[in-house]
Scaffold this active site. Structure first.
Site, short mmCIF file in Angstrom:
data_model
loop_
_atom_site.label_atom_id
_atom_site.label_comp_id
_atom_site.label_asym_id
_atom_site.label_seq_id
_atom_site.Cartn_x
_atom_site.Cartn_y
_atom_site.Cartn_z
CG ASN A 4 0.13 -6.31 6.81
OD1 ASN A 4 -0.89 -5.50 6.42
ND2 ASN A 4 1.11 -5.94 8.08
CD GLN A 20 -0.61 0.17 3.79
OE1 GLN A 20 -2.13 -1.24 3.80
NE2 GLN A 20 -1.32 1.11 4.25
CB CYS A 69 -4.93 -1.39 5.38
SG CYS A 69 -5.11 0.02 6.95
CG HIS A 103 -3.72 -2.43 9.63
ND1 HIS A 103 -3.01 -1.74 8.60
CD2 HIS A 103 -3.15 -3.88 9.14
CE1 HIS A 103 -2.54 -2.01 7.62
NE2 HIS A 103 -2.08 -3.67 8.07
#
Length: 609
Positions: A305, A144, A150, A285
């Protein structure tokens, strides 16, 4: 000559001493300096500002000391190290890379209206481990960058996963489209929430590919051409019940979007192992759970992630599972868990298949016509009249059943019962049913979002069925009308009604949708209007019905019963009026109906509520 020689020797001695002193200082700093230069090269870091490199070196040293002390502790199940965030303070890291925005009121709604699709009964056997990467349902790790997007990466990963599971094809999708175009409730690089992004994809009819709408990592202007590509679509989304067994069952079926609290320094510098570090439940997140398993006796969630492959275990983190003392899981992982629903191949792909079918089948015309006839019989499409969407506003749960504020729900139930339409499914966060009334298709919905968030259900529903606003009729309570008096209006404002405010917000401020106003009367004396609306109807309104005189008996006879209450009578009248709307259209039906209600208004304006 001798003087020159002595001077030279003294200078040499002084230089040697100075070098020795400098070497002692370098020896003290050498390890950190060498590590820093190596780290700069590995991560391609270049600092242009004057003194910035030295400033970052001091932060780097602080983080290095933290890493050495942390890893030296015994019984750690994970390691921290010099990843790409090693030159950032924890405050800088949190400000730049965390972007999920949670909402306490929305969390309350989610907790009370979670789907039971993946509710896990006691002793249910689930797979010991799952890894959707091995089944091709997880795209390569993305990054990102320094944009707080996110939430978009979490959303896209979940949609990519379910699309691959249903269609067998991995299509990487565009996070940038969400950053640029999903701006009604999400904030691009300033953060957002996965549920809102799912709603955008549903209302938009799909989303574009990453190749066609590539990621840039900055807020940009929405590209309408790319936004309308709609290569991959979803049908709906649902929330996971807040227990780890339910999340395990959900992940066993598909990747699941979750939010976690990732603000700790240990998480910032995580490199490997099962993360059991300190963290709270203030989620900040967005990530996606793509599997689960156990490592050295420690149960974990496999979490994808969006910080590139140089963070964690090649972009992944194993987070502690089956936490004993956390009712929302490790780092609040169950707080915002949700997943997209997809039941069919993508529309664009379907038409490509149809075109191929036409090209390769000799009797394609007859076959195509028969296929379309079958589709039309099974679906609400353009082959039949455009459907109506009837929506009753209210609050879900027994606590609010029978209250004045929930009379919109009661009106919808009365209509559904009169037509034999069952409302047993959940669609776009609403109890949902559909049927035909005199050949006219009708959709019925009771939002489960609570009154003040009704638009979160109605907006996606109208978009999903591609309905113009004049085919969406909203039933709601109205204190400006006496109890039991009804009005049909083709449009209007919200008149301070929070449910209508939410609906109009999700219709981009447009109030050009019909509504059925259901009178509940004014609160007596100085009573608080909110308390009045949340009270159940009193005996006068709910049980009025025994005739006081012949005129009263005639009046109630016209309402189909000598022993019917004002509210129940109004519900019967409303159900009949709605049937007329489907048969004759809104304009003709409303004119006739409102005339009869006008005289009823005069009759009832002095009666108690």
């Amino acid at each position: 000559m001798a003087k020159t020689l002595i001077t030279t020797l003294l200078l040499a001695l002084f230089s040697s001493l100075s070098y020795a002193i400098d070497m002692s200082i370098i020896d003290h700093k050498n390890k950190e300096g060498i590590l820093y230069e190596k780290w700069l090269a590995e991560h391609g870091k270049i600092y242009n500002a004057l003194g910035e490199k030295e400033k970052r070196f001091e932060i780097f040293k602080d983080n290095l000391r933290f890493i050495e002390e942390y890893n030296a502790s015994e019984n750690r199940t994970f390691k921290v190290g010099l990843n790409q965030f090693a030159d950032l303070t924890n405050d800088e890291y949190r400000a730049v890379y965390l972007g999920t925005k949670s909402d306490a009121r929305r969390r309350l709604v989610k907790s009370k209206n979670t789907s039971q699709r993946y509710a896990s009964p006691p002793n249910e056997l689930l797979p010991h481990s799952v890894d959707w990467r091995k089944k091709g349902a997880v795209a390569p790790i993305k990054n990102q960058g320094s944009c707080g997007s996110c939430w978009a990466f979490s959303t896209v990963a979940a949609v990519e996963g379910i699309n691959q599971i249903v269609t067998g094809e991995m299509i990487t999708l565009s996070e940038q489209e969400l950053v640029d175009c999903d701006r009604s409730q999400n904030g691009g690089c300033n953060g957002g929430l996965m549920d809102y992004a799912f709603e955008f994809i549903i209302s938009n009819g799909g989303m574009d590919t990453e190749n066609h709408y590539p990621y840039r990592g900055v807020d940009g202007r929405c590209d309408p051409i790319r936004k309308n590509s709609k290569v991959v679509s979803i049908d709906d989304y649902e929330d996971v019940p807040r227990n780890e067994k339910a999340l395990q069952k959900a992940v066993a079926h598909q990747p699941v979007s979750v939010a976690i609290e990732a603000s700790g320094k240990a998480f910032q510098l995580y490199t490997s192992g099962v993360f059991t570090g300190d963290c709270g439940e203030k989620v900040d997140h967005g990530v996606v759970v793509v599997g689960y398993g156990s490592e050295d006796g420690n149960d974990y969630w496999l979490v994808r992630n969006s910080w590139g492959t140089k963070w964690g275990e090649s972009g992944y983190v194993k987070m502690e599972r089956n936490v004993k003392n956390g009712h929302l899981g490790k780092c609040g992982i169950m707080t915002e868990a949700s997943y997209p629903i997809k039941e069919a191949i993508n529309k664009l792909r379907w038409w490509k298949l149809m075109v191929g079918y036409v090209k390769t089948t000799p009797m394609y015309v007859e076959s195509m016509n028969e296929m379309l006839r079958r589709i039309c019989r099974r679906n609400f499409c353009t082959c039949s009249p455009r459907p109506w969407l009837f929506v009753g506003l209210g609050n879900p749960g027994d606590k609010y059943r029978g209250t004045r504020h929930n009379v919109g729900f009661e009106m919808l139930d009365a209509f559904a019962n009169s037509q034999g339409i069952h409302m047993e499914t959940i669609h776009c966060k609403a109890m949902f049913g559909k049927g035909f009334v005199n050949g006219m298709p009708v959709l019925l919905a009771k939002p489960l979002t609570y009154m003040n968030l009704s638009g979160e259900s109605i907006g996606p529903l109208a978009a999903y069925y591609k309905l113009p606003l004049n085919r969406v009729v909203v039933f709601h309570d109205d204190m400006d009308l006496p109890c039991g008096v009804l009005r049909l209006h083709p449009k209007g404002g919200h008149n301070r009604h929070n449910g209508l405010k939410s609906v109009m917000y999700h219709f981009r401020g447009n109030g050009e949708f019909p509504r059925l106003r259901i009178g509940i009367g004014r609160p007596p004396g100085q009573m608080d209007p909110k308390a009045f609306m949340l009270q159940k109807f009193n005996l006068t309104a709910r049980e009025r019905g025994h005739c006081a005189d012949m005129a009263d008996c005639i009046y109630h006879f016209l309402l189909l019963s000598f022993f019917v209450s004002e509210i129940d009578a109004a519900l019967l009248e409303g159900a009949h009026a709605l049937e007329q709307v489907l048969s004759k259209g809104f304009s003709e039906s409303s004119n006739c109906f409102n005339t009869t209600q006008k005289y009823k208004h005069i009759r009832l304006q002095t009666l108690p509520t």
